[in-house]
Scaffold this active site. Structure first.
Site, PDB file in Angstrom:
ATOM      1  N   THR A 180      47.307  45.086  30.858  1.00 15.99           N
ATOM      2  CA  THR A 180      47.639  44.483  32.143  1.00 15.99           C
ATOM      3  C   THR A 180      47.509  45.548  33.226  1.00 15.99           C
ATOM      4  O   THR A 180      47.728  46.729  32.967  1.00 15.99           O
ATOM      5  CB  THR A 180      49.060  43.878  32.101  1.00 15.99           C
ATOM      6  N   GLU A 326      53.205  40.656  30.018  1.00 16.95           N
ATOM      7  CA  GLU A 326      54.335  41.306  29.346  1.00 16.95           C
ATOM      8  C   GLU A 326      55.289  40.307  28.697  1.00 16.95           C
ATOM      9  O   GLU A 326      56.145  40.673  27.915  1.00 16.95           O
ATOM     10  CB  GLU A 326      55.138  42.141  30.364  1.00 16.95           C
ATOM     11  N   LYS A 438      46.334  39.640  43.802  1.00 14.80           N
ATOM     12  CA  LYS A 438      45.867  38.721  42.761  1.00 14.80           C
ATOM     13  C   LYS A 438      44.831  37.773  43.344  1.00 14.80           C
ATOM     14  O   LYS A 438      45.152  36.897  44.122  1.00 14.80           O
ATOM     15  CB  LYS A 438      47.024  37.956  42.148  1.00 14.80           C
ATOM     16  N   TRP A 443      43.657  40.728  38.772  1.00 16.86           N
ATOM     17  CA  TRP A 443      44.309  41.750  39.587  1.00 16.86           C
ATOM     18  C   TRP A 443      43.350  42.753  40.224  1.00 16.86           C
ATOM     19  O   TRP A 443      42.345  43.130  39.640  1.00 16.86           O
ATOM     20  CB  TRP A 443      45.272  42.561  38.729  1.00 16.86           C
TER      21      TRP A 443
HETATM   22  P1  ADP Z   1      49.058  35.765  34.025  1.00 13.06           P
HETATM   23  O1  ADP Z   1      48.265  35.753  35.284  1.00 13.06           O
HETATM   24  O2  ADP Z   1      48.258  35.438  32.838  1.00 13.06           O
HETATM   25  O3  ADP Z   1      50.327  34.936  34.147  1.00 13.06           O
HETATM   26  P2  ADP Z   1      49.479  38.588  34.593  1.00 13.06           P
HETATM   27  O4  ADP Z   1      50.294  39.564  33.827  1.00 13.06           O
HETATM   28  O5  ADP Z   1      48.082  38.914  34.894  1.00 13.06           O
HETATM   29  O6  ADP Z   1      49.585  37.250  33.752  1.00 13.06           O
HETATM   30  O7  ADP Z   1      50.179  38.242  35.982  1.00 13.06           O
HETATM   31  C1  ADP Z   1      51.550  37.990  36.084  1.00 13.06           C
HETATM   32  C2  ADP Z   1      51.953  37.986  37.535  1.00 13.06           C
HETATM   33  O8  ADP Z   1      51.287  36.921  38.216  1.00 13.06           O
HETATM   34  C3  ADP Z   1      53.418  37.733  37.784  1.00 13.06           C
HETATM   35  O9  ADP Z   1      54.197  38.900  37.623  1.00 13.06           O
HETATM   36  C4  ADP Z   1      53.369  37.245  39.228  1.00 13.06           C
HETATM   37  O10 ADP Z   1      53.243  38.301  40.154  1.00 13.06           O
HETATM   38  C5  ADP Z   1      52.107  36.420  39.265  1.00 13.06           C
HETATM   39  N1  ADP Z   1      52.429  35.019  38.960  1.00 13.06           N
HETATM   40  C6  ADP Z   1      52.299  34.367  37.790  1.00 13.06           C
HETATM   41  N2  ADP Z   1      52.680  33.085  37.893  1.00 13.06           N
HETATM   42  C7  ADP Z   1      53.099  32.896  39.168  1.00 13.06           C
HETATM   43  C8  ADP Z   1      53.636  31.785  39.907  1.00 13.06           C
HETATM   44  N3  ADP Z   1      53.806  30.591  39.361  1.00 13.06           N
HETATM   45  N4  ADP Z   1      53.959  32.012  41.200  1.00 13.06           N
HETATM   46  C9  ADP Z   1      53.776  33.207  41.786  1.00 13.06           C
HETATM   47  N5  ADP Z   1      53.269  34.287  41.147  1.00 13.06           N
HETATM   48  C10 ADP Z   1      52.936  34.139  39.857  1.00 13.06           C
END
Ligand code: ADP
Length: 535
Positions: A180, A326, A438, A443
């Protein structure tokens, strides 16, 4: 007194056996590069995943060793999800959207021994091959090309035969890993176990969460290299659901066509995908119909209420989830708790626009300036989570700043997301302390962009922030201060960044400014910059 229950270790192998034996006729539909569909019965998937396990054992894979995948969403990637752990290995999904240098670094850091790669991704593999030597490169003839002689042919390996027995394991043994993005420095590896994966699959599939059953047909748009495709492949196989995997065809028109032929009941992906699909759908009225009863599970970024309402007009329900690599990743899901059974549609839309409530087995707290904050819907703090499918550390690096311990010595993951929790337990994400952007679910590190920009001879300082973007959710904006008397154009800066970043990671815009606002401690005051560019 002791319990009399058997101590049977939780095991992903049980999930594979269950899927293959109980649901032999369930289907896995994969879209190939030429857009044709390949249909595989679970019975064949089960046999092939075990054959992959046998082949890896023949090649000498030892317990805990990593087998990387560089693949789109399709049957062979699914076979890796189960076949690699079956042999005692750890499936390491490489993110094909990253710059080749990053992929090479990650493969090397994880000490990946073998690689399974799609034939159509060999050009990408060749770009990072000098950075890490895989002992074997196993090519999936997904695009139908002949496998070059220097590599192993995935299909030939599967035909190799031989008896297969699952590698013995304990429930805490690793089965998969995923890197990540780090705010600063290199990406960090999260390692999942049999136990964490089985528990996550059970919890996430519950009726108030994914509401997954064997009668579902699931279209998985979320990449299989992204947080294990949010765990859907494991849950689907556990329950015998039909799986539809779109391969490399993620264009809204392709996804809509696939929906026509396969009629999914559940589809998962990031908001960017759903936004694009809606625009395509509405631009050609009558060309497609969303399958009746379709639900979508959207996450990875904030889901705008307007999007939820727009889909409702077409009879599609949008459920939002929040989580991270995570956390396996599902931590919270928006749904109507029993006290909201009689909620009006307006109230429902509002609730679905929150991140939702914590799922079973996940504890969640918010920690503000004055410590743990009450769930009053007002007090803002960092969201911290704890649970059996939340990582307690990173692979081979120490990063104590990401974890906290409470008075009872319980470990909490500091998520870097900031928000509130209302008295009913609904989480609202309001900000992010992580210095990351994002874009379309992937990312971009602002700090890495800043450091690279400051490597240009004419740049004195650079601060990169996220700006809202209609299609991608967020895009990077670079605020650049030039050295006195020096000049640099956006094109020159792009050319510099292109050496170490993927094209989609380059700034959307550059703004050349006189100075970057600073906090009292002299750090870049990004909140101030974000405020300036909000509109
Ligand atoms: P994934 O994108 O597969 O959930 P990542 O580890 O790449 O996993 O990203 C996680 C991050 O994405 C979270 O810590 C948050 O910042 C953002 N995120 C995930 N889901 C949401 C949501 N529903 N609303 C806002 N931010 C989100």
């Amino acid at each position: 007194m002791q319990s009399t229950m058997m101590r049977v270790p939780l095991s992903l192998n049980h999930v594979l056996e269950r899927g293959g034996v109980l649901f032999p006729e369930s289907e896995i539909v994969s879209r190939l590069p030429d857009k044709s569909l390949r249909r595989l019965r679970y019975a064949d998937f089960h046999r092939r995943a075990r054959a992959l396990g046998a082949a890896l054992a023949r090649l000498g894979l030892r317990k805990g060793e990593r087998v990387a995948t560089l693949s789109w969403n399709h049957y062979a990637h699914l076979e890796c999800y189960f076949g690699i752990p079956a042999a005692g290995g750890v499936m390491h999904t490489l993110n094909l959207r990253l710059a080749p240098d990053d992929i090479g670094w990650i493969a090397s850091h994880a000490e990946d021994r073998f690689l399974v790669v799609d034939d159509v991704l060999l050009p990408l593999y060749r770009q990072f091959a000098p950075l890490h030597r895989f002992e074997r490169v196993i090519v999936v003839p997904f695009g139908g090309a002949r496998v070059p002689q220097e590599f192993d042919d995935y299909e030939a390996l599967l035909e190799g035969g031989g008896d297969f027995d699952y590698a013995p394991h304990a429930e805490d043994d690793p089965i998969a890993m995923c890197y990540t993005s780090g705010t600063t420095g290199r990406p960090k590896g999260v390692v999942y176990s049999h136990r964490s994966t089985v528990l996550h699959s059970l919890v996430a599939s519950l009726p108030d969460n994914w509401g997954l059953s064997g009668r579902d047909c699931v279209l998985a748009v979320t990449p299989m290299f992204h947080a294990n495709c949010w765990g859907i492949p494991y849950g689907a196989v556990m329950l015998g659901a039909k799986l539809v995997l779109p391969g490399p065809h993620l264009h809204p028109v392709d996804l809509l066509d696939l929906m026509q032929s396969e009629s999914p009941t559940l589809a998962i992906g990031v908001p960017t995908i759903w936004l694009g699909m809606l625009q395509a759908y509405e631009s050609e009225p009558g060309r497609w119909r969303f399958p009746p009863g379709l639900r979508t599970l959207v996450g990875g970024a904030a889901v705008p209420e307007a999007l939820i309402r727009a889909y409702a007009k077409h009879g599609v329900r949008v459920d939002q989830g929040w989580g991270m690599t995570e956390t396996s990743p599902v931590c919270t899901i928006a749904y109507e708790k029993p006290e909201f059974r009689d909620a009006t549609p307006d109230e429902r839309f509002k609730r679905n626009a929150t991140a939702g409530v914590p799922v079973p087995l996940v504890d969640l707290r918010i920690v503000g300036d004055k410590g743990v904050a009450p769930w009053d819907g007002k007090q803002v703090g960092e969201i911290q989570v704890s649970g059996p499918f939340v990582t307690g550390r990173y692979h081979a690096v120490d990063d104590p700043s990401r974890f906290a311990e409470d008075a009872h010595h319980n470990l909490w993951l500091r998520t870097g997301d900031v928000g509130t929790v209302d008295p009913h337990g609904y989480v609202r994400i309001t900000d992010r302390t992580k210095d990351l952007i994002k874009s379309g679910g992937e990312w971009i590190s602002s700090v890495d962009l800043e450091n690279a920009l400051m490597g240009h001879a004419a740049v004195a300082e650079a601060a990169v922030i996220a700006i809202a973007h209609e299609k991608w959710g967020e895009r990077p904006l670079a605020c650049v201060v030039l050295k006195p008397g020096k000049q640099a154009t956006p094109e020159e800066l792009d050319a510099l960044l292109s050496k170490s970043f993927a094209k989609w990671q380059l700034p959307e815009r550059y703004d050349f400014i006189a100075e970057i606002p600073r906090t009292s401690t002299g750090k870049f005051w990004k909140a101030k910059l974000r405020e300036r560019y909000r509109s």
